[in-house]
Scaffold this motif. Structure first.
Motif, short mmCIF file in Angstrom:
data_model
loop_
_atom_site.label_atom_id
_atom_site.label_comp_id
_atom_site.label_asym_id
_atom_site.label_seq_id
_atom_site.Cartn_x
_atom_site.Cartn_y
_atom_site.Cartn_z
N VAL A 20 4.25 5.73 -5.61
CA VAL A 20 4.09 5.88 -7.06
C VAL A 20 3.22 7.10 -7.36
CG1 VAL A 20 3.11 4.82 -9.13
CG2 VAL A 20 4.51 3.45 -7.57
N SER A 21 2.19 7.31 -6.55
CA SER A 21 1.35 8.50 -6.73
C SER A 21 2.17 9.77 -6.52
CB SER A 21 0.18 8.45 -5.75
OG SER A 21 -0.63 7.33 -5.97
N VAL B 73 2.09 2.04 -3.46
CA VAL B 73 1.09 2.74 -4.28
C VAL B 73 1.11 4.24 -3.98
CG1 VAL B 73 -1.39 3.01 -4.76
CG2 VAL B 73 -0.40 0.72 -4.47
N LEU C 76 -7.02 5.02 -2.55
CA LEU C 76 -6.58 3.87 -1.74
C LEU C 76 -6.74 4.15 -0.26
CD1 LEU C 76 -5.16 1.10 -1.43
CD2 LEU C 76 -2.99 2.35 -1.42
N ALA D 133 -4.63 7.83 -7.30
CA ALA D 133 -4.65 6.52 -6.64
C ALA D 133 -4.43 6.64 -5.14
CB ALA D 133 -3.58 5.61 -7.25
N ALA D 134 -3.64 7.63 -4.70
CA ALA D 134 -3.32 7.74 -3.27
C ALA D 134 -4.56 8.06 -2.42
CB ALA D 134 -2.23 8.80 -3.05
N ALA E 124 0.84 -1.21 0.00
CA ALA E 124 0.00 0.00 0.00
C ALA E 124 0.87 1.25 0.00
CB ALA E 124 -0.92 -0.01 1.22
#
Length: 276
Positions: A124-125, A121, A222, A218-219, A118
């Motif tokens: 990456v964001s 992710v 999620l 996405a951040a 997690a």
């Protein structure tokens, strides 16, 4: 550095960080240290993700500001959780330990590695937002800075209000509904989510020249799912219902779970005598 190599190094680093968290929990018996390590490790990983430049480029002002803000968020939250963990076990992890039984150690290791995924992710964001090619630090960037400032300050205020409430012996057995806790049952989770809402603003490029920036969405997506649907509110509220019972059910009726808002008035049910 290329995005692919940076993501690979961050993945390995985060896996190692959460393996260390597993070791710390197993050795100390204090499960809350896992969240402390996650917060500091995620903040550090996201700061690195923000500051490392593209191949042949120097870090921009946007990247430096993002790195500083994310590191500040991770350190504040991690140190707060570490202080709390030193004085007692996290009820969510305590319940998992009870459910997992003899498989606790192996299941915990896997659980913490999922948390590392997690974090990846989120990192990456951050990369998607930090590598916005827009040359100027514009209005969207200032909005992002303001969002992070409000989020970090709000989470710190909520934590202090809860700590002060618990420290008063007159509140033993009661549900904290003072200050921000009268507007949301989990204001700390709301403000934690709000931190990640800044990333789409950092990623915004009015010229449309940064399509990779959409990954920054996405951040917050999620974190909302995790906090509201999975590992945040649901297990904590189950614990509160077991420990506070009717008082917490009344609190649930009055106050929103996540989004801050004015409390609802208590409703009283009047029983009517049946007709003769």
């Amino acid at each position: 550095m290329s995005v692919g190599l940076l993501v690979l190094l961050l993945a390995l680093g985060l896996a190692a960080v959460m393996a260390f968290a597993w070791s710390a929990v197993v050795r100390s018996g204090k499960s809350g240290f896992a969240d402390a390590v996650w917060s500091i490790g995620t903040g550090a990983a996201c700061a690195i993700a923000a500051i490392v430049p593209s191949v042949g480029a120097a870090p921009s002002l946007r990247q430096g500001v993002m790195a500083a803000l994310l590191l500040l968020w991770g350190l504040r939250l991690g140190l707060h959780i570490a202080g709390r963990a030193a004085h007692g076990d996290d009820p969510r992890y305590a319940e998992l330990k009870k459910q997992w039984g003899a498989r606790y150690r192996s299941r915990l290791f896997l659980f913490l590695q999922i948390q590392a995924a997690a974090s990846l992710v989120l990192a990456v964001s951050v990369i998607a937002a930090a590598r916005n090619p827009a040359p100027d630090f514009g209005l969207a960037d200032w909005i992002a800075v303001a969002i992070v400032a409000v989020a970090v300050a709000g989470e710190a205020i909520a934590d202090r209000q809860l700590a002060a409430f618990r420290a008063d012996p007159r509140n033993k057995g009661r549900v904290c509904d003072v200050g921000l806790w009268g507007l949301s049952r989990h204001p700390n989770y709301f403000f934690e989510w709000l931190v990640w809402m800044a990333l789409p603003f950092f990623a915004f490029d009015a010229s449309g020249g940064h399509p990779f920036g959409f990954v920054a969405l996405a951040a917050p997506a999620l974190m909302y799912w995790l906090l509201v649907r999975v590992s945040g509110i649901p297990p904590l509220e189950e614990h509160m219902l077991r420990s506070r019972g009717a008082a917490f059910r009344a609190y649930q009726r009055r106050v929103n779970a996540f989004w801050p808002g004015p409390p609802r008035p208590e409703t009283q049910t009047v029983e009517r005598n049946p007709s003769p």
